[in-house]
Design a protein around this motif. Structure first.
Motif, PDB file in Angstrom:
ATOM      1  N   ARG A 291       0.848  -1.204   0.000  1.00  0.00           N
ATOM      2  CA  ARG A 291       0.000   0.000   0.000  1.00  0.00           C
ATOM      3  C   ARG A 291       0.883   1.254   0.000  1.00  0.00           C
ATOM      4  O   ARG A 291       0.592   2.221  -0.701  1.00  0.00           O
ATOM      5  N   VAL A 292       1.984   1.215   0.766  1.00  0.00           N
ATOM      6  CA  VAL A 292       2.866   2.390   0.836  1.00  0.00           C
ATOM      7  C   VAL A 292       3.655   2.560  -0.471  1.00  0.00           C
ATOM      8  O   VAL A 292       3.869   3.673  -0.936  1.00  0.00           O
ATOM      9  N   GLU A 296       5.467   2.819  -7.059  1.00  0.00           N
ATOM     10  CA  GLU A 296       6.666   2.193  -7.652  1.00  0.00           C
ATOM     11  C   GLU A 296       6.379   0.786  -8.162  1.00  0.00           C
ATOM     12  O   GLU A 296       7.018   0.298  -9.076  1.00  0.00           O
ATOM     13  N   LYS A 297       5.416   0.106  -7.534  1.00  0.00           N
ATOM     14  CA  LYS A 297       5.144  -1.283  -7.894  1.00  0.00           C
ATOM     15  C   LYS A 297       3.946  -1.423  -8.845  1.00  0.00           C
ATOM     16  O   LYS A 297       3.548  -2.543  -9.168  1.00  0.00           O
ATOM     17  N   ILE A 323      -6.355  -5.792  -5.861  1.00  0.00           N
ATOM     18  CA  ILE A 323      -5.290  -6.806  -5.949  1.00  0.00           C
ATOM     19  C   ILE A 323      -4.645  -7.002  -4.565  1.00  0.00           C
ATOM     20  O   ILE A 323      -4.397  -8.132  -4.133  1.00  0.00           O
ATOM     21  N   ILE A 324      -4.382  -5.897  -3.880  1.00  0.00           N
ATOM     22  CA  ILE A 324      -3.758  -6.031  -2.543  1.00  0.00           C
ATOM     23  C   ILE A 324      -4.750  -6.707  -1.591  1.00  0.00           C
ATOM     24  O   ILE A 324      -4.376  -7.591  -0.812  1.00  0.00           O
ATOM     25  N   ASN A 325      -6.027  -6.324  -1.701  1.00  0.00           N
ATOM     26  CA  ASN A 325      -7.033  -6.964  -0.839  1.00  0.00           C
ATOM     27  C   ASN A 325      -7.158  -8.464  -1.140  1.00  0.00           C
ATOM     28  O   ASN A 325      -7.291  -9.282  -0.227  1.00  0.00           O
ATOM     29  N   GLU A 377       6.127   4.262   8.213  1.00  0.00           N
ATOM     30  CA  GLU A 377       4.791   4.340   7.595  1.00  0.00           C
ATOM     31  C   GLU A 377       4.255   2.909   7.353  1.00  0.00           C
ATOM     32  O   GLU A 377       3.079   2.623   7.602  1.00  0.00           O
ATOM     33  N   ILE A 378       5.144   2.025   6.886  1.00  0.00           N
ATOM     34  CA  ILE A 378       4.743   0.627   6.643  1.00  0.00           C
ATOM     35  C   ILE A 378       4.332  -0.026   7.963  1.00  0.00           C
ATOM     36  O   ILE A 378       3.289  -0.699   8.047  1.00  0.00           O
ATOM     37  N   LEU A 379       5.133   0.177   9.010  1.00  0.00           N
ATOM     38  CA  LEU A 379       4.813  -0.429  10.314  1.00  0.00           C
ATOM     39  C   LEU A 379       3.486   0.101  10.838  1.00  0.00           C
ATOM     40  O   LEU A 379       2.670  -0.663  11.377  1.00  0.00           O
ATOM     41  N   ASN A 380       3.224   1.396  10.670  1.00  0.00           N
ATOM     42  CA  ASN A 380       1.947   1.945  11.134  1.00  0.00           C
ATOM     43  C   ASN A 380       0.770   1.271  10.434  1.00  0.00           C
ATOM     44  O   ASN A 380      -0.286   1.044  11.037  1.00  0.00           O
ATOM     45  N   GLY A 381       0.985   0.888   9.177  1.00  0.00           N
ATOM     46  CA  GLY A 381      -0.063   0.197   8.417  1.00  0.00           C
ATOM     47  C   GLY A 381      -0.252  -1.253   8.839  1.00  0.00           C
ATOM     48  O   GLY A 381      -1.187  -1.918   8.399  1.00  0.00           O
ATOM     49  N   CYS A 382       0.668  -1.763   9.680  1.00  0.00           N
ATOM     50  CA  CYS A 382       0.574  -3.161  10.143  1.00  0.00           C
ATOM     51  C   CYS A 382      -0.315  -3.299  11.369  1.00  0.00           C
ATOM     52  O   CYS A 382      -0.655  -4.423  11.772  1.00  0.00           O
ATOM     53  N   LEU A 383      -0.661  -2.164  11.997  1.00  0.00           N
ATOM     54  CA  LEU A 383      -1.393  -2.232  13.268  1.00  0.00           C
ATOM     55  C   LEU A 383      -2.799  -2.772  13.067  1.00  0.00           C
ATOM     56  O   LEU A 383      -3.381  -3.409  13.898  1.00  0.00           O
TER      57      LEU A 383
END
Ligand code: NZQ
Ligand code: ZN
Length: 383
Positions: A291-292, A296-297, A323-325, A377-383
């Motif tokens: 998501r972050v 780029e991807k 796709i991510i979901n 930012e990635i870690l915050n999205g892991c919560l």
């Protein structure tokens, strides 16, 4: 396609009844250290098969290599190897036992504190020969030169990769996987899936065969996933799973392509600091990382979505979301949680993790664009 050199020296021995070939694969003049874990091989008959095959060999045993193998345990085996003049190592187990055995092999040949080998893999200039009997399809350790080792005292988990630590041979009998608990099947599916993603879900590099090969493994896993979690005793299904895990990380799909590995680097910190299983950390980090890093991807996400999930409708942004979901839902469908909060973990380790990457000066991702700020930012999205 980028330039590449490919060599994989491991002899792969695959199929029913193949553990018996140990009798001839290892010369009888070798003094063997047989390494294993916490006892699953005694419960499922693998130990008896190995001992029977090696009845004419000299074998010393070293048991108790734990999941996420530790320096503190492995260093004891290094002493045994030196005292008993062992000249061949045989790992019988999953990735942890094989990785731990690679560390022993390299540590025996190194004059100094073997932890140095995790900090600077160029210090691995020699290693004892090792082989494996694989019992858990997941890591690909049976056919690569990598090892990931933890240090209890400092809560660190670091990896090395060396041409000296490929197994001489690995025996893969799918029947030995029938005894795997569901948790380990789930882990194996997710770890294998994300190994492929780390080498495929980057940016387009005109590597048509490698892409199709990667998509073939991903599609195989989506097709098999729920079936093998429900029933791990179907020979053909477990054979396909076992083969997928090996070729996902033996160099076949990484030839000439950019690689990411940021999900793994961040995941290792979550294992080191919270004790989560390796694959559990990956299923939490990867969706957030995508998501972050979605811009780029994007090109590869859209290709993957179309070829693996048949997602072709909507705007590009809508498709990327879908796709991510779909990927996260796949992990959940095989019994994996995808959020730190589901494990009762909050943001308590985030400062330490970001601090470690800042101190190491590592820039992660296929473009080396994942800065410590992005990691937060990635870690915050892991919560
Ligand atoms: O210890 P025992 O009693 O053998 O039980 C193990 C262990 O508790 C059990 N198990 C294994 N085979 C079994 C079985 N139980 C019943 N029946 C069987 N046939 O499963 C448990 C987990 O085993 P482990 O070896 O820890 O799992 P895995 O293969 O997933 O390995 C994880 C380790 O590999 C590293 C990870 O970081 C982690 O430390 N990785 C290694 C890589 C490599 N060498 O290339 C790449 C990966 O990305 C990964 O980082
Ligand atoms: Zn992995």
């Amino acid at each position: 396609m980028n330039n590449f050199v490919f060599q994989n020296p491991t002899r792969l021995i695959f199929g029913k009844g193949t553990i018996a070939t140990l009798a001839t694969e290892i010369p009888t003049d070798k003094k063997i250290l047989m390494t294993y874990g916490g006892g699953s091989i005694k419960a499922n008959g693998v130990y008896d098969q190995v001992k029977d095959a090696l009845k004419n060999h000299f074998v010393v045993e070293f048991a108790g290599i734990e999941p996420n193998p530790t320096y503190e345990t492995l260093i004891k085996a290094v002493d045994i190897v030196k005292e008993q003049k062992i000249d061949f190592l045989l790992a019988v187990g999953g990735g942890s036992v094989i990785d731990g055995t690679k560390f022993i092999a390299a540590a025996v040949a190194y004059n100094g504190d073997p932890w140095d080998l995790l900090v600077d893999q160029d210090k691995i200039v020699d290693a004892l020969p090792l082989a494996s009997v694989l019992t858990l399809p997941a890591t690909g350790s049976e056919m690569n030169g990598n090892a990931v080792i933890s240090k209890k005292t400092t809560h660190e988990k670091l990896a090395f990769g060396s041409s000296k630590t490929y197994p001489v041979f690995s025996i893969l009998d799918p029947e030995v996987t029938y005894s795997l608990p569901k948790r380990q099947i789930t882990n194996g599916i997710v770890d294998t899936f994300i190994h492929v993603c780390e080498q495929y879900l980057t940016f387009p590099s005109q590597a048509m065969v490698q892409d199709r090969f990667a998509e073939g493994i991903l599609s195989t896993l989506t097709e098999l996933g729920e079936k093998i979690v429900d029933d791990s005793t179907n020979y053909n299904q477990m054979s396909n799973f076992m083969y997928s895990a090996t070729i996902a990380l033996n160099g076949f799909i990484s030839m000439g392509v950019p690689q990411d590995w940021a999900t793994h680097s961040i995941g290792h910190e979550l294992t080191a600091l919270h004790g989560l299983d390796h694959a559990v950390t990956l299923a939490i980090v990867q969706p957030s990382l995508w998501r972050v890093m979605r811009d780029e991807k994007k090109a590869k996400l859209l290709q993957y979505g179309e070829r693996v999930w048949n997602i072709t409708q909507g705007t590009e942004e809508e498709r990327v979301d879908a796709i991510i979901n779909a990927t996260e839902n796949f992990y959940r469908s095989v019994g994996m949680k995808t959020k730190l909060s589901e494990h009762g973990i909050g943001n308590e380790s985030f400062d330490t993790i970001v601090g470690r990457f800042t101190q190491r000066g590592w820039m992660l991702g296929e473009n080396r664009s994942i800065t410590p700020d992005k990691i937060r930012e990635i870690l915050n999205g892991c919560l």
